[in-house]
Design a protein around this motif. Structure first.
Motif, short mmCIF file in Angstrom:
data_model
loop_
_atom_site.label_atom_id
_atom_site.label_comp_id
_atom_site.label_asym_id
_atom_site.label_seq_id
_atom_site.Cartn_x
_atom_site.Cartn_y
_atom_site.Cartn_z
N UNK A 41 0.82 -1.20 0.00
CA UNK A 41 0.00 0.00 0.00
C UNK A 41 0.86 1.26 0.00
N UNK A 42 0.21 2.38 -0.31
CA UNK A 42 0.86 3.69 -0.32
C UNK A 42 0.10 4.63 0.61
N UNK A 43 0.84 5.44 1.34
CA UNK A 43 0.26 6.55 2.09
C UNK A 43 0.91 7.82 1.57
N UNK A 44 0.07 8.78 1.18
CA UNK A 44 0.62 9.93 0.46
C UNK A 44 -0.14 11.20 0.77
N UNK A 45 0.49 12.30 0.37
CA UNK A 45 -0.14 13.62 0.46
C UNK A 45 0.24 14.38 -0.80
N UNK A 46 -0.74 14.99 -1.44
CA UNK A 46 -0.45 15.76 -2.65
C UNK A 46 -0.95 17.19 -2.51
N UNK A 47 -0.19 18.10 -3.12
CA UNK A 47 -0.57 19.51 -3.21
C UNK A 47 -0.51 19.90 -4.68
N UNK A 48 -1.61 20.37 -5.20
CA UNK A 48 -1.74 20.70 -6.61
C UNK A 48 -1.95 22.21 -6.77
N UNK A 49 -1.19 22.82 -7.64
CA UNK A 49 -1.47 24.20 -8.03
C UNK A 49 -2.17 24.15 -9.39
N UNK A 50 -3.44 24.51 -9.39
CA UNK A 50 -4.25 24.45 -10.61
C UNK A 50 -4.38 25.85 -11.18
N UNK A 51 -3.81 26.05 -12.37
CA UNK A 51 -3.84 27.34 -13.04
C UNK A 51 -4.92 27.35 -14.12
N UNK A 52 -5.92 28.20 -13.93
CA UNK A 52 -7.02 28.28 -14.90
C UNK A 52 -6.63 29.23 -16.02
#
Length: 438
Positions: A41-52
């Motif tokens: 299994x994987x344990x993770x955290x993601x942060x996304x910068x979404x540019x419109x």
């Protein structure tokens, strides 16, 4: 030909309006992930910068959560396998399947509501707390947990060999045709936005990890160089068990080295790509080389493969270099600083491409391996650089890429003896020339 042909391809793509947009969203990722190789299994955290970068105001974003394609036997993935007369996943047990959970989305620090797609279990809708205006950007974050399935398709695990693909929550494409939410399929590929990826991977210390982009840890680079002659043979142990009046000898096979107790964190980074994949195995041998392109730029070449004195993978870096040299000369220079080929047992034979890296099923001959590497490496041009909608227009990647496969075989055969020629194939006219002449 050369760069002019590549520019012609770009012009044709524009004329056909396959991508059909004068703008393109930009989606940047920072992901921290830890592998648990006892639970797969994987344990993770993601942060996304979404540019419109669209002219539209967005009130929600569709997300792909493709590990849920393996959650039960009622997904689009499972149903497609049955239509194609494959029943292995349908009859698999709970321990063989996978999923993604523990999602908790926040947008600019504010909790955001999520709703399910009405049809697909592996697609969700993230409602934005406030509208995202044209030219604006937001930060989206979430933890997530992935139970990796056994590898029925492109990703998962085979024992403690990990093929981590289509594994993180990822925004669907938004273009002039609107949103493109789509379920994961075994037959049918992808469409994704470009962005920068910064990924930190934590694994037990004795795993060799191959991934998209550049490895930024110098100590790990040195350790990988020491894996050039690494060897491992399965350990067979025998125990005698008394069964009534007789004794039975029981054999146990240890397929993988014991995992190290200490952990290491590796950082990979790459700009202007559409996806990120990684592969980890404690048994990998690693061969490294480099190729200098006509411009003088150097590209690092890597091959990760299982120890076997007779394996054709001993020549894998040479095959990768030949592929990069041919495509760079014929189409235009390879744009990334690294390229990697990885031996990985998947749910099908052949290979699967990702930006700067390809996974390839075990090959029995050098010719088979060379042609597979050449094909998969070639995807870095027509999918890696152009990123067309493969689900709707597969010819834009697979079709044109296969044409250059034939060109590669034709050129290679002209320089080889009859004994080393590839199987005969018809070399069709250049599809770009046909389009431009029509």
């Amino acid at each position: 030909m050369g760069k002019s042909l590549f520019l012609s391809c770009l012009a044709v793509c524009s004329l056909l309006l396959v991508r059909a947009q004068s703008w393109q969203q930009k989606v940047d990722f920072r992901i921290d992930v830890t592998l648990n190789d006892k639970e797969h299994s994987l344990d993770a955290f993601e942060k996304i910068t979404y540019n419109n970068q669209s002219p539209d105001t967005l009130t929600y974003i569709w997300f792909h959560c493709w590990p849920n394609a393996y959650k039960n036997d009622r997904t689009a993935f499972s149903e497609q396998l049955l239509l194609n007369n494959r029943t292995d996943f349908y009859f698999s047990n709970k321990e063989q399947r996978g999923y993604i959970n523990k999602l908790d989305f926040k947008v600019d620090g504010q909790t955001a509501k999520v709703t399910d797609h009405p049809q697909y279990i592996d697609v969700i809708k993230l409602w934005l707390p406030k509208p995202l205006l044209p030219g604006a950007s937001i930060t989206i974050s979430t933890p997530f947990h992935v139970q990796l399935p056994e590898n029925f398709s492109r990703g998962g695990h085979t024992g403690q060999s990990y093929q981590v693909t289509q594994w993180f929550p990822k925004p669907a494409v938004y273009d002039t045709k609107g949103w493109h939410p789509m379920p994961y399929l075994d037959q049918g590929e992808f469409y994704a936005e470009f962005g920068h990826y910064d990924v930190r991977i934590t694994v037990p210390e004795n795993y060799a990890v191959a991934a998209t982009g550049q490895l930024l840890d110098s100590s790990e680079q040195e350790w990988l160089r020491s894996r050039k002659d690494f060897s491992w043979e399965p350990v067979i142990s025998k125990t005698t068990v008394k069964k009534g009046s007789y004794h039975q000898v029981k054999k146990t096979v240890q397929e993988f080295p014991v995992s190290a107790l200490s952990m290491k964190t590796l950082r990979f980074s790459q700009d202007s790509i559409t996806d990120f994949a990684w592969f980890a195995d404690k048994r990998y041998r690693v061969k490294q080389d480099s190729i200098q392109l006509t411009s003088g730029r150097m590209v690092r070449v890597n091959a990760f493969f299982l120890p076997n004195a007779k394996t054709p993978w001993n020549h894998a870096t040479d095959f990768v270099k030949k592929a990069i040299a041919f495509r760079s000369k014929t189409i235009g220079e390879y744009p990334f600083p690294t390229i990697t080929a990885v031996e990985a047992k998947m749910g099908f034979s052949g290979g699967m491409e990702y930006p700067t890296i390809t996974s390839i099923s075990p090959a029995t001959t050098a010719t088979e391996l060379e042609l597979t590497i050449e094909h998969e490496a070639g995807h870095n041009w027509f999918q890696g650089m152009l990123a067309s909608n493969e689900r709707d227009y597969p010819w834009m990647d697979e079709g044109i890429n296969s044409y250059y496969d034939d060109r590669y075989k034709e050129e290679t055969e002209s320089k080889s003896s009859p004994a080393t020629k590839f199987p005969e194939s018809h070399i069709p006219p250049d599809p770009v020339d046909l389009i431009l002449q029509s």
